[in-house]
Scaffold this motif. Structure first.
Motif, PDB file in Angstrom:
ATOM      1  N   GLN A 119      50.085  91.434   4.203  1.00 34.72           N
ATOM      2  CA  GLN A 119      51.228  91.116   5.069  1.00 34.72           C
ATOM      3  C   GLN A 119      52.458  90.846   4.207  1.00 34.72           C
ATOM      4  N   PRO A 120      53.646  91.323   4.657  1.00 34.58           N
ATOM      5  CA  PRO A 120      54.855  91.030   3.893  1.00 34.58           C
ATOM      6  C   PRO A 120      54.980  89.529   3.640  1.00 34.58           C
ATOM      7  N   GLY A 121      55.261  89.180   2.418  1.00 40.41           N
ATOM      8  CA  GLY A 121      55.405  87.760   2.075  1.00 40.41           C
ATOM      9  C   GLY A 121      54.127  87.111   1.570  1.00 40.41           C
ATOM     10  N   ASP A 122      52.988  87.806   1.637  1.00 44.52           N
ATOM     11  CA  ASP A 122      51.755  87.236   1.059  1.00 44.52           C
ATOM     12  C   ASP A 122      52.006  86.918  -0.415  1.00 44.52           C
ATOM     13  N   HIS A 123      51.544  85.749  -0.845  1.00 50.53           N
ATOM     14  CA  HIS A 123      51.858  85.309  -2.214  1.00 50.53           C
ATOM     15  C   HIS A 123      51.029  84.067  -2.533  1.00 50.53           C
ATOM     16  N   ILE A 124      51.116  83.632  -3.776  1.00 50.59           N
ATOM     17  CA  ILE A 124      50.636  82.297  -4.132  1.00 50.59           C
ATOM     18  C   ILE A 124      51.590  81.727  -5.178  1.00 50.59           C
ATOM     19  N   VAL A 125      51.936  80.475  -5.013  1.00 51.08           N
ATOM     20  CA  VAL A 125      52.873  79.839  -5.947  1.00 51.08           C
ATOM     21  C   VAL A 125      52.136  79.460  -7.235  1.00 51.08           C
ATOM     22  N   GLY A 126      52.905  79.009  -8.225  1.00 51.29           N
ATOM     23  CA  GLY A 126      52.357  78.684  -9.530  1.00 51.29           C
ATOM     24  C   GLY A 126      51.259  77.625  -9.470  1.00 51.29           C
ATOM     25  N   HIS A 127      50.181  77.866 -10.214  1.00 47.25           N
ATOM     26  CA  HIS A 127      49.042  76.945 -10.212  1.00 47.25           C
ATOM     27  C   HIS A 127      48.145  77.219 -11.414  1.00 47.25           C
ATOM     28  N   TYR A 128      47.271  76.287 -11.712  1.00 43.38           N
ATOM     29  CA  TYR A 128      46.142  76.520 -12.614  1.00 43.38           C
ATOM     30  C   TYR A 128      44.908  76.748 -11.741  1.00 43.38           C
ATOM     31  N   ASP A 129      43.932  77.523 -12.230  1.00 44.77           N
ATOM     32  CA  ASP A 129      42.643  77.634 -11.533  1.00 44.77           C
ATOM     33  C   ASP A 129      41.800  76.445 -11.998  1.00 44.77           C
ATOM     34  N   THR A 130      42.116  75.288 -11.483  1.00 39.08           N
ATOM     35  CA  THR A 130      41.494  74.053 -11.948  1.00 39.08           C
ATOM     36  C   THR A 130      39.981  74.084 -11.758  1.00 39.08           C
ATOM     37  N   SER A 131      39.261  73.695 -12.784  1.00 38.91           N
ATOM     38  CA  SER A 131      37.801  73.657 -12.701  1.00 38.91           C
ATOM     39  C   SER A 131      37.337  72.349 -12.070  1.00 38.91           C
ATOM     40  N   THR A 149      55.027  96.067  -5.243  1.00 35.17           N
ATOM     41  CA  THR A 149      55.853  95.587  -6.360  1.00 35.17           C
ATOM     42  C   THR A 149      55.506  94.135  -6.691  1.00 35.17           C
ATOM     43  N   SER A 150      54.590  93.541  -5.914  1.00 35.58           N
ATOM     44  CA  SER A 150      54.132  92.167  -6.183  1.00 35.58           C
ATOM     45  C   SER A 150      53.479  92.122  -7.570  1.00 35.58           C
ATOM     46  N   ARG A 151      53.698  91.026  -8.268  1.00 38.61           N
ATOM     47  CA  ARG A 151      53.191  90.935  -9.647  1.00 38.61           C
ATOM     48  C   ARG A 151      52.491  89.608  -9.891  1.00 38.61           C
ATOM     49  N   LEU A 152      51.574  89.642 -10.837  1.00 38.19           N
ATOM     50  CA  LEU A 152      50.968  88.416 -11.361  1.00 38.19           C
ATOM     51  C   LEU A 152      51.902  87.917 -12.465  1.00 38.19           C
ATOM     52  N   VAL A 153      52.462  86.752 -12.270  1.00 32.53           N
ATOM     53  CA  VAL A 153      53.431  86.219 -13.236  1.00 32.53           C
ATOM     54  C   VAL A 153      52.974  84.838 -13.679  1.00 32.53           C
ATOM     55  N   GLY A 154      53.561  84.337 -14.748  1.00 29.13           N
ATOM     56  CA  GLY A 154      53.198  82.995 -15.180  1.00 29.13           C
ATOM     57  C   GLY A 154      53.782  82.675 -16.531  1.00 29.13           C
ATOM     58  N   THR A 155      53.193  81.669 -17.159  1.00 26.62           N
ATOM     59  CA  THR A 155      53.692  81.183 -18.444  1.00 26.62           C
ATOM     60  C   THR A 155      52.510  80.918 -19.366  1.00 26.62           C
ATOM     61  N   LEU A 156      52.595  81.467 -20.571  1.00 24.13           N
ATOM     62  CA  LEU A 156      51.566  81.218 -21.590  1.00 24.13           C
ATOM     63  C   LEU A 156      51.890  79.938 -22.355  1.00 24.13           C
ATOM     64  N   HIS A 157      50.870  79.312 -22.898  1.00 25.57           N
ATOM     65  CA  HIS A 157      50.976  78.190 -23.843  1.00 25.57           C
ATOM     66  C   HIS A 157      51.485  76.891 -23.220  1.00 25.57           C
ATOM     67  N   LEU A 185      45.986  78.494 -17.876  1.00 25.67           N
ATOM     68  CA  LEU A 185      46.990  79.529 -17.565  1.00 25.67           C
ATOM     69  C   LEU A 185      47.743  79.186 -16.279  1.00 25.67           C
ATOM     70  N   TRP A 186      49.041  78.923 -16.427  1.00 29.54           N
ATOM     71  CA  TRP A 186      49.903  78.698 -15.261  1.00 29.54           C
ATOM     72  C   TRP A 186      50.291  80.064 -14.708  1.00 29.54           C
ATOM     73  N   HIS A 187      49.942  80.327 -13.422  1.00 28.05           N
ATOM     74  CA  HIS A 187      50.180  81.672 -12.890  1.00 28.05           C
ATOM     75  C   HIS A 187      50.463  81.648 -11.391  1.00 28.05           C
ATOM     76  N   ALA A 188      51.078  82.736 -10.930  1.00 28.49           N
ATOM     77  CA  ALA A 188      51.469  82.870  -9.525  1.00 28.49           C
ATOM     78  C   ALA A 188      51.418  84.353  -9.173  1.00 28.49           C
ATOM     79  N   VAL A 189      51.490  84.654  -7.871  1.00 27.96           N
ATOM     80  CA  VAL A 189      51.601  86.040  -7.418  1.00 27.96           C
ATOM     81  C   VAL A 189      52.864  86.134  -6.576  1.00 27.96           C
ATOM     82  N   THR A 190      53.770  87.040  -6.945  1.00 33.53           N
ATOM     83  CA  THR A 190      55.050  87.157  -6.235  1.00 33.53           C
ATOM     84  C   THR A 190      54.833  87.820  -4.871  1.00 33.53           C
ATOM     85  N   PRO A 191      55.755  87.572  -3.907  1.00 32.37           N
ATOM     86  CA  PRO A 191      55.521  88.023  -2.529  1.00 32.37           C
ATOM     87  C   PRO A 191      55.391  89.533  -2.368  1.00 32.37           C
TER      88      PRO A 191
END
Ligand code: FE2
Length: 244
Positions: A119-131, A149-157, A185-191
């Motif tokens: 669905q347009p707008g499906d996404h997930i905001v920044g998070h860790y996959d906390t154990s 065009t949705s991407r897996l984005v985030g920040t290393l280190h 890994l801090w990561h998100a999926v853009t809409p």
């Protein structure tokens, strides 16, 4: 699929020592294009079509998408189930992580799952996959459908004070592997845009299958509300109801 773990064996032809060096350099994160061969991707996508009517849509603050949990995949997605159960794949991920890994225990609906963005707008905001397990949990993502065009984005280190933070952005093309330590890994999926589709297989691996009872409750509630629904997480994990 050739044999019980055809795609699992095929995947591990990748040179693990090179990948481990990249994995360590990038702060317990690595992406590998073409990790799953096109024929095997086609079989996995065949499973996606088979379970499409079982997709559970959820919308909570910060996340909107569809998901299919492990109990459904075991019943109706033979190529996906055999990939997750592949001893060769488990050995490969253990070498990549540099420690012995195990699959998640049978009651975990999130052990192996599909994320289905339609669905347009499906996404997930920044998070860790906390154990919620007693020790680390590793996530392996495999791109299956990527008409988007949705991407897996985030920040290393972000967990390493000695390293400068570094943004990343990936288009999870079919067959691409992304493997990381979920707590690091801090990561998100853009809409997702209109008329687009993105489907990703997630496989979880742990170093210790134990989980404290309260943490299991919290983990199951999170999975029920944010991903798979109460029926998949609670009733089916405990054998309280037959599949529809
Ligand atoms: Fe995640």
């Amino acid at each position: 699929m050739a044999g019980d773990e055809g795609s699992g064996r095929a995947c591990v032809r990748a040179d693990v020592s090179d990948l481990r060096a990249r994995y360590l350099e990038q702060g317990d994160f690595v992406a590998v294009e073409g990790f799953v061969a096109p024929d095997d991707v086609a079989r996995l996508v065949g499973d996606v079509e088979r379970v499409r009517r079982r997709v559970h849509r959820s919308r909570v603050p910060g996340k909107r998408s569809g998901s299919v949990g492990w109990f459904t995949l075991q019943e109706e997605a033979p190529a996906i189930a055999s990939l997750y159960r592949s001893p060769a794949l488990l050995g490969f991920f253990s070498r990549l992580a540099g420690r012995p890994l195990q699959r998640c225990p049978a009651h975990d609906a999130h052990a192996c799952a599909l994320y289905v963005y339609t669905q347009p707008g499906d996404h997930i905001v920044g998070h860790y996959d906390t154990s919620f397990y007693r020790d680390a949990r590793y996530t392996a993502l495999v791109g299956l459908v990527n008409r988007t065009t949705s991407r897996l984005v985030g920040t290393l280190h972000t967990r390493d004070r000695d390293r400068a933070e570094e943004p990343f952005s990936l288009s999870t093309e079919p067959g691409m592997l992304v493997f990381f330590d979920g707590d690091r890994l801090w990561h998100a999926v853009t809409p997702l845009g209109p008329g687009e589709e993105r489907v990703v297989l997630t496989m979880q691996f742990v170093t210790d299958q134990r989980m404290a009872p309260f943490k299991r409750f919290v983990s199951d509630m999170k999975d029920a509300i944010s991903y798979f629904g109460f029926r998949e997480v609670f009733a089916r994990a405990r054998g309280w109801s037959a599949p529809p």
